[in-house]
Scaffold this active site. Structure first.
Site, short mmCIF file in Angstrom:
data_model
loop_
_atom_site.label_atom_id
_atom_site.label_comp_id
_atom_site.label_asym_id
_atom_site.label_seq_id
_atom_site.Cartn_x
_atom_site.Cartn_y
_atom_site.Cartn_z
CB CYS A 174 54.70 43.02 39.37
SG CYS A 174 54.05 44.58 38.74
CG HIS A 197 35.84 40.51 40.51
ND1 HIS A 197 35.29 41.16 39.42
CD2 HIS A 197 35.98 41.44 41.47
CE1 HIS A 197 35.09 42.43 39.73
NE2 HIS A 197 35.51 42.64 40.96
CD GLU A 216 49.94 44.75 33.91
OE1 GLU A 216 50.05 43.57 33.54
OE2 GLU A 216 50.86 45.43 34.39
#
Length: 150
Positions: A25, A75, A136
């Site tokens: 990550c 986005h 998530e």
């Protein structure tokens, strides 16, 4: 009249990177987030009110969450502004990308805290934010409960 909880669910796509993290990550990547927003209040008892019987109109709750969270984060790519990722953020912004700089590590845990504050500030006085669940992945999520934060 009893207190009633109502929940509305939202989804949005957001990218992020965790600066200094010791796993995958640390790289820029994205998630298809699912956000469940639960508020609590008493249904309106005034029979002359067009919202009679509602705690809050789902449309009104949708407007708040859409304006504060979905429209902003969908986005977008989120970076911690206090890390060297700020250089990448500026480069992406210069190329026309939607980048959000925050003052926290953009984990689900910190994002759900941020979202709670944004939503609470917009709710009517007689409606309280009860909980948020920010998913998530299909099996990983962070939750915020008002009762844990008194």
């Amino acid at each position: 009249m009893s207190n009633i909880r109502i929940t509305k669910q939202f989804s949005f796509e957001t990218g992020h990177a965790l600066y200094g993290y010791d796993g995958k990550c640390k790289n820029v990547h994205g998630h298809s987030y699912k956000l469940s927003v639960t508020v609590i209040g008493k249904p309106i008892t005034d029979r002359t009110n067009v919202k009679f019987g509602m705690v809050i109109d789902f449309t009104d709750l949708k407007k708040i969450v859409k304006e504060e969270i979905v429209d902003e984060f969908d986005h977008a790519t989120v970076f911690n502004q206090t890390t060297p990722h700020v250089e990448l953020a500026h480069e992406l912004k210069n190329r026309g990308h939607h980048v959000i700089l925050v003052d926290y590590q953009p984990t689900s845990e910190n994002m759900v805290i941020d979202f709670a504050e944004k939503i609470k500030s917009r709710l009517p006085a007689d409606i309280a934010l009860f909980s948020l669940k920010l998913q998530e992945t299909e099996s990983s999520f962070a939750e915020w409960f008002a009762s844990d934060n008194l």
